[in-house]
Write an enzyme that holds these catalytic residues in place. Sequence first.
Site, PDB file in Angstrom:
ATOM      1  N   SER A 169       0.458  -1.472  -0.549  1.00  0.00           N
ATOM      2  CA  SER A 169      -0.113   0.222   0.044  1.00  0.00           C
ATOM      3  C   SER A 169       1.000   0.844  -0.306  1.00  0.00           C
ATOM      4  O   SER A 169       0.471   2.076  -0.274  1.00  0.00           O
ATOM      5  CB  SER A 169      -1.073   0.047   1.040  1.00  0.00           C
ATOM      6  OG  SER A 169      -0.204  -0.226   2.272  1.00  0.00           O
ATOM      7  N   HIS A 197      -5.701  -3.963  -1.889  1.00  0.00           N
ATOM      8  CA  HIS A 197      -5.212  -2.714  -3.196  1.00  0.00           C
ATOM      9  C   HIS A 197      -4.517  -3.361  -4.482  1.00  0.00           C
ATOM     10  O   HIS A 197      -4.693  -2.755  -5.476  1.00  0.00           O
ATOM     11  CB  HIS A 197      -3.514  -2.190  -2.822  1.00  0.00           C
ATOM     12  CG  HIS A 197      -3.552  -1.698  -1.700  1.00  0.00           C
ATOM     13  ND1 HIS A 197      -4.072  -0.642  -1.448  1.00  0.00           N
ATOM     14  CD2 HIS A 197      -3.051  -1.375  -0.128  1.00  0.00           C
ATOM     15  CE1 HIS A 197      -4.437   0.139   0.212  1.00  0.00           C
ATOM     16  NE2 HIS A 197      -3.632  -1.237   0.225  1.00  0.00           N
ATOM     17  N   LYS A 228     -12.232   0.205  -0.436  1.00  0.00           N
ATOM     18  CA  LYS A 228     -10.635   0.525  -1.952  1.00  0.00           C
ATOM     19  C   LYS A 228     -11.865   0.731  -3.003  1.00  0.00           C
ATOM     20  O   LYS A 228     -12.309   1.459  -3.438  1.00  0.00           O
ATOM     21  CB  LYS A 228      -9.640  -0.713  -1.485  1.00  0.00           C
ATOM     22  CG  LYS A 228      -8.737   0.109  -0.265  1.00  0.00           C
ATOM     23  CD  LYS A 228      -7.783  -0.082   0.117  1.00  0.00           C
ATOM     24  CE  LYS A 228      -7.015  -0.378   1.271  1.00  0.00           C
ATOM     25  NZ  LYS A 228      -7.561  -0.040   2.558  1.00  0.00           N
TER      26      LYS A 228
END
Length: 376
Positions: A169, A197, A228
């Site tokens: 990240s 991610h 996300k």
Amino acid sequence: MYRSLSPLSNRGAGTVEHGGRTFINLSSNDYLGLAGNSALIEEFYTARTEANTMDRFAPGTASSRLLTGDLQLSHELESLIAGLYGRESALLFNSGYHANIGILPSLLTKHDLILSDKLNHASIHDGLQICRAEFKRFRHGDYRHLETLLQTHRDDHRLVAIVSESVFSMDGDCADLETLVELKQRYKCLLYLDEAHSIGVYGTKGLGLAELRGCIDEIDLLVGTFGKACGSVGAFLVSDEIIRAYLINRSRPLIFTTALPPVVLNWNHFVMSRLASMQARRDKLTQTSRELRKKLENAGLQTGGSTNIIPVIIGAADQTVEGAKMLQNNGFYVLPVRPPTVPKGTSRFRLSLTADHDIEMLAPLPGLIRNWLDGK
Ligand code: PMP
């Protein structure tokens, strides 16, 4: 190093308002641009009727899943996810944080060992702290170091779990899944992969890096998050059914918390069932990220990684704070990332691109950073 909160409003397509000004938002994890997509959100709510409001749009469950918070919708979402990944089962958690402190500490005992990449997210690290298993951290992405640890310690433990993120990240680089799978097979370990991610961003179905690399079946414990690219909140584990059943009985962050509300489960189902159709967003994100990284490098800036998360390393924390202010003054909502989030001396701007950004709107960035550094 003092941290404070900063209220924002009117999140739009790649933009955000703060103190009455609109900024290009380079600090979100809304990689596909869904959280700020008002048309998609409108479409989601057009399905609401009086008859389905309680089951699909209500804001709360008022109970843990093990009491009265277990909804049909939770099972529909878990079946959808298990089916997409082609695996036996999926299990929901309230967030990636809950998942990362709720899975390994429940499965492993004092006879076991966890080998974790040094740059794994804080939630993974917190899980290691509360786990009764021993843990050791290998140097980031250094699989020779990992193998040395396996050679030395594998035989002393019953179970060994290797833990990695797929996209890191704060560095925007990727784990080498082929090597991790090869090591886990050779040393008979469990492989735990946090795809927070990469869900939505990689693979033709948008399922993440393991899909792209064709190794979903080799990931014993695959964690994904909805906070996300999926634009909401929550997380899931993809695994064998026996692990799901065990966690329902043993995972404290799953048992002792109020279940995700219908509206969130419904949105997560809505997005997961559309991820495959979002290839154009993925392609745009990849292209814009590639072009910006190149322009930053051409300006002589220190970047890293290969994904839509582009770190620009500045070094000292106070200087990074000052630089982020300069970027904000120029209309870019960039926040300084400092220790303890990243190692000392590597404070940085974390430029987090989404499918809403295009290269024209980001083009001033390399020059702004270069000129500011040169003027120091
Ligand atoms: N894993 C990783 C790799 C993360 O970066 C994050 C959050 N930034 C989490 C887990 C936690 O996920 P959540 O925000 O859903 O708690």
